[in-house]
Write a protein that holds these residues in place. Structure first.
Motif, PDB file in Angstrom:
ATOM      1  N   PRO A 288       0.848  -1.203   0.000  1.00  0.00           N
ATOM      2  CA  PRO A 288       0.000   0.000   0.000  1.00  0.00           C
ATOM      3  C   PRO A 288       0.883   1.253   0.000  1.00  0.00           C
ATOM      4  CG  PRO A 288      -0.794  -1.610   1.601  1.00  0.00           C
ATOM      5  CD  PRO A 288       0.534  -2.118   1.106  1.00  0.00           C
ATOM      6  N   ALA A 289       0.604   2.155  -0.930  1.00  0.00           N
ATOM      7  CA  ALA A 289       1.500   3.308  -1.101  1.00  0.00           C
ATOM      8  C   ALA A 289       1.532   4.189   0.142  1.00  0.00           C
ATOM      9  CB  ALA A 289       1.075   4.115  -2.331  1.00  0.00           C
ATOM     10  N   ALA A 290       0.421   4.217   0.896  1.00  0.00           N
ATOM     11  CA  ALA A 290       0.425   5.025   2.121  1.00  0.00           C
ATOM     12  C   ALA A 290       1.452   4.457   3.108  1.00  0.00           C
ATOM     13  CB  ALA A 290      -0.966   5.054   2.747  1.00  0.00           C
ATOM     14  N   ASP A 291       1.527   3.117   3.194  1.00  0.00           N
ATOM     15  CA  ASP A 291       2.511   2.478   4.083  1.00  0.00           C
ATOM     16  C   ASP A 291       3.935   2.738   3.593  1.00  0.00           C
ATOM     17  OD1 ASP A 291       0.291   1.510   5.366  1.00  0.00           O
ATOM     18  OD2 ASP A 291       0.573  -0.576   4.722  1.00  0.00           O
ATOM     19  N   SER A 292       4.130   2.575   2.296  1.00  0.00           N
ATOM     20  CA  SER A 292       5.477   2.797   1.740  1.00  0.00           C
ATOM     21  C   SER A 292       5.898   4.245   1.928  1.00  0.00           C
ATOM     22  CB  SER A 292       5.498   2.438   0.255  1.00  0.00           C
ATOM     23  OG  SER A 292       5.178   1.077   0.070  1.00  0.00           O
ATOM     24  N   GLY A 293       4.957   5.167   1.745  1.00  0.00           N
ATOM     25  CA  GLY A 293       5.267   6.580   1.943  1.00  0.00           C
ATOM     26  C   GLY A 293       5.672   6.861   3.381  1.00  0.00           C
ATOM     27  N   ARG A 294       4.922   6.272   4.309  1.00  0.00           N
ATOM     28  CA  ARG A 294       5.244   6.467   5.727  1.00  0.00           C
ATOM     29  C   ARG A 294       6.626   5.890   6.049  1.00  0.00           C
ATOM     30  NH1 ARG A 294       1.213   3.670   7.953  1.00  0.00           N
ATOM     31  NH2 ARG A 294      -0.247   5.043   6.881  1.00  0.00           N
ATOM     32  N   ALA A 295       6.941   4.740   5.459  1.00  0.00           N
ATOM     33  CA  ALA A 295       8.259   4.132   5.687  1.00  0.00           C
ATOM     34  C   ALA A 295       9.371   5.041   5.183  1.00  0.00           C
ATOM     35  CB  ALA A 295       8.322   2.769   4.988  1.00  0.00           C
ATOM     36  N   LEU A 296       9.141   5.720   4.075  1.00  0.00           N
ATOM     37  CA  LEU A 296      10.148   6.659   3.565  1.00  0.00           C
ATOM     38  C   LEU A 296      10.335   7.818   4.540  1.00  0.00           C
ATOM     39  CD1 LEU A 296       9.075   6.808  -0.204  1.00  0.00           C
ATOM     40  CD2 LEU A 296      11.199   5.816   0.682  1.00  0.00           C
TER      41      LEU A 296
ATOM     42  N   ASN B  99      -5.740  10.120  -2.143  1.00  0.00           N
ATOM     43  CA  ASN B  99      -5.017  11.329  -2.554  1.00  0.00           C
ATOM     44  C   ASN B  99      -4.605  12.228  -1.392  1.00  0.00           C
ATOM     45  OD1 ASN B  99      -4.733  10.959  -5.305  1.00  0.00           O
ATOM     46  ND2 ASN B  99      -6.605  12.053  -5.845  1.00  0.00           N
ATOM     47  N   PRO B 100      -5.518  12.498  -0.421  1.00  0.00           N
ATOM     48  CA  PRO B 100      -5.105  13.382   0.683  1.00  0.00           C
ATOM     49  C   PRO B 100      -3.940  12.809   1.502  1.00  0.00           C
ATOM     50  CG  PRO B 100      -7.491  13.235   0.579  1.00  0.00           C
ATOM     51  CD  PRO B 100      -6.956  12.181  -0.358  1.00  0.00           C
ATOM     52  N   LEU B 101      -3.944  11.485   1.696  1.00  0.00           N
ATOM     53  CA  LEU B 101      -2.834  10.842   2.412  1.00  0.00           C
ATOM     54  C   LEU B 101      -1.528  10.998   1.641  1.00  0.00           C
ATOM     55  CD1 LEU B 101      -4.160   7.347   3.577  1.00  0.00           C
ATOM     56  CD2 LEU B 101      -3.456   9.277   5.027  1.00  0.00           C
ATOM     57  N   TYR B 102      -1.604  10.846   0.330  1.00  0.00           N
ATOM     58  CA  TYR B 102      -0.391  10.940  -0.494  1.00  0.00           C
ATOM     59  C   TYR B 102       0.132  12.372  -0.521  1.00  0.00           C
ATOM     60  CZ  TYR B 102      -2.012   6.338  -1.986  1.00  0.00           C
ATOM     61  OH  TYR B 102      -2.441   5.040  -2.005  1.00  0.00           O
ATOM     62  N   LEU B 103      -0.779  13.340  -0.520  1.00  0.00           N
ATOM     63  CA  LEU B 103      -0.324  14.732  -0.454  1.00  0.00           C
ATOM     64  C   LEU B 103       0.396  14.981   0.870  1.00  0.00           C
ATOM     65  CD1 LEU B 103      -0.215  17.640  -1.597  1.00  0.00           C
ATOM     66  CD2 LEU B 103      -2.323  18.068  -0.299  1.00  0.00           C
ATOM     67  N   ALA B 104      -0.174  14.494   1.954  1.00  0.00           N
ATOM     68  CA  ALA B 104       0.455  14.692   3.269  1.00  0.00           C
ATOM     69  C   ALA B 104       1.855  14.071   3.282  1.00  0.00           C
ATOM     70  CB  ALA B 104      -0.420  14.086   4.363  1.00  0.00           C
ATOM     71  N   ALA B 105       1.980  12.882   2.725  1.00  0.00           N
ATOM     72  CA  ALA B 105       3.299  12.241   2.664  1.00  0.00           C
ATOM     73  C   ALA B 105       4.240  13.053   1.780  1.00  0.00           C
ATOM     74  CB  ALA B 105       3.164  10.810   2.121  1.00  0.00           C
ATOM     75  N   ALA B 106       3.726  13.538   0.652  1.00  0.00           N
ATOM     76  CA  ALA B 106       4.559  14.324  -0.273  1.00  0.00           C
ATOM     77  C   ALA B 106       5.101  15.571   0.434  1.00  0.00           C
ATOM     78  CB  ALA B 106       3.753  14.708  -1.508  1.00  0.00           C
ATOM     79  N   LEU B 107       4.263  16.167   1.271  1.00  0.00           N
ATOM     80  CA  LEU B 107       4.708  17.385   1.960  1.00  0.00           C
ATOM     81  C   LEU B 107       5.802  17.068   2.981  1.00  0.00           C
ATOM     82  CD1 LEU B 107       1.265  19.162   2.347  1.00  0.00           C
ATOM     83  CD2 LEU B 107       3.183  19.839   0.864  1.00  0.00           C
ATOM     84  N   GLU B 108       5.762  15.866   3.540  1.00  0.00           N
ATOM     85  CA  GLU B 108       6.807  15.465   4.492  1.00  0.00           C
ATOM     86  C   GLU B 108       8.096  15.046   3.787  1.00  0.00           C
ATOM     87  OE1 GLU B 108       5.956  13.701   8.325  1.00  0.00           O
ATOM     88  OE2 GLU B 108       4.069  12.974   7.439  1.00  0.00           O
TER      89      GLU B 108
END
Ligand code: DHB
Ligand code: MG
Length: 221
Positions: free
Chosen positions: A117-125, A145-154
């Motif tokens: 799940p991309a949200a998990d992978s994003g959090r791991a990054l 999308n909102p989760l991915y934006l939040a990860a992108a901002l981090e």
């Protein structure tokens, strides 16, 4: 039917300017072997993403949603030999198709495909404290999308470019009461971008081989 003309104009500019090579053509065709055969960006959209990456001088790119790796190839070529792309894919079956396409395109050594799940992978990054990305392309499941934006901002710094695919959806984005979770995922990310003073953004509507759709292009101030 104007959409027939859009598709022909798309083909005209793609043939004249987008410069798909055999590896990209093969990647587009191999989308048939993925779980979402129709979702890849068009040649003109791929060239647009590559141009954005070049104009931004991007060396590190993060992509949410890999499928057959068609846009991944465009982005990987744009970052150059010293560049790096991390692309996040839910399905191992799709990642396997993408890895073959990346090898064929000659960019496999500069691309990391992470499965899950991309949200998990994003959090791991984020947790791994990886070097920031210069451009993020959000093109996975739309409700997230909102989760991915939040990860992108981090995972980015000021000056970074954030692109969100499929935000028009044949005009369905206008329906605030839509019961389509993909439309709600788009509207939620639009609201989040609008409310974020740290982002400047616009939407580019697109017509062509994929009908009527569009991308948000945002930049961190
Ligand atoms: C869909 C997803 C995409 O990324 C795309 O480019 C087109 C359609 C979809 O979820 O239907
Ligand atoms: Mg898309």
């Amino acid at each position: 039917d104007p959409s027939a003309t859009w598709a022909e104009v798309d083909d005209y500019f793609a043939a004249a300017l987008a410069g798909e090579d055999d590896a990209l053509v093969h990647a587009a065709e191999s989308a048939a072997a993925t779980t979402m055969p129709e979702a890849a960006v068009t040649a003109n959209q791929g060239a647009f993403l590559a141009l954005l990456a070049r104009v931004a001088g991007a060396r590190r790119v993060l992509e949410f949603g890999t499928l057959a790796g068609y846009s991944t190839i465009w982005l990987a070529r744009a970052v150059g030999e010293q560049g790096h792309v991390v692309t996040l894919e839910l399905e191992e079956r799709n990642a396997a198709v993408a890895r073959q396409n990346l090898v064929r395109a000659g960019v496999a050594e500069r691309v990391e495909v992470r499965v899950g799940p991309a949200a998990d992978s994003g959090r791991a990054l984020v947790e791994a404290g990886v070097e920031p990305f210069d451009l993020v392309f959000i093109d996975a499941d739309k409700p997230s999308n909102p989760l991915y934006l939040a990860a992108a901002l981090e995972l980015t710094r000021p000056g970074a470019v954030i692109v969100v695919d499929n935000v028009v959806r044949g005009g369905a984005v206008l329906d605030a009461d839509s019961d389509d979770p993909r439309v709600q995922g788009v509207r939620a990310v639009v609201d989040a971008i609008a409310a974020n003073d740290g982002l400047e953004a616009t939407t580019l509507q697109t017509v062509g081989g994929k009908g009527w759709d569009g991308m948000i292009v945002a930049r961190r101030r």
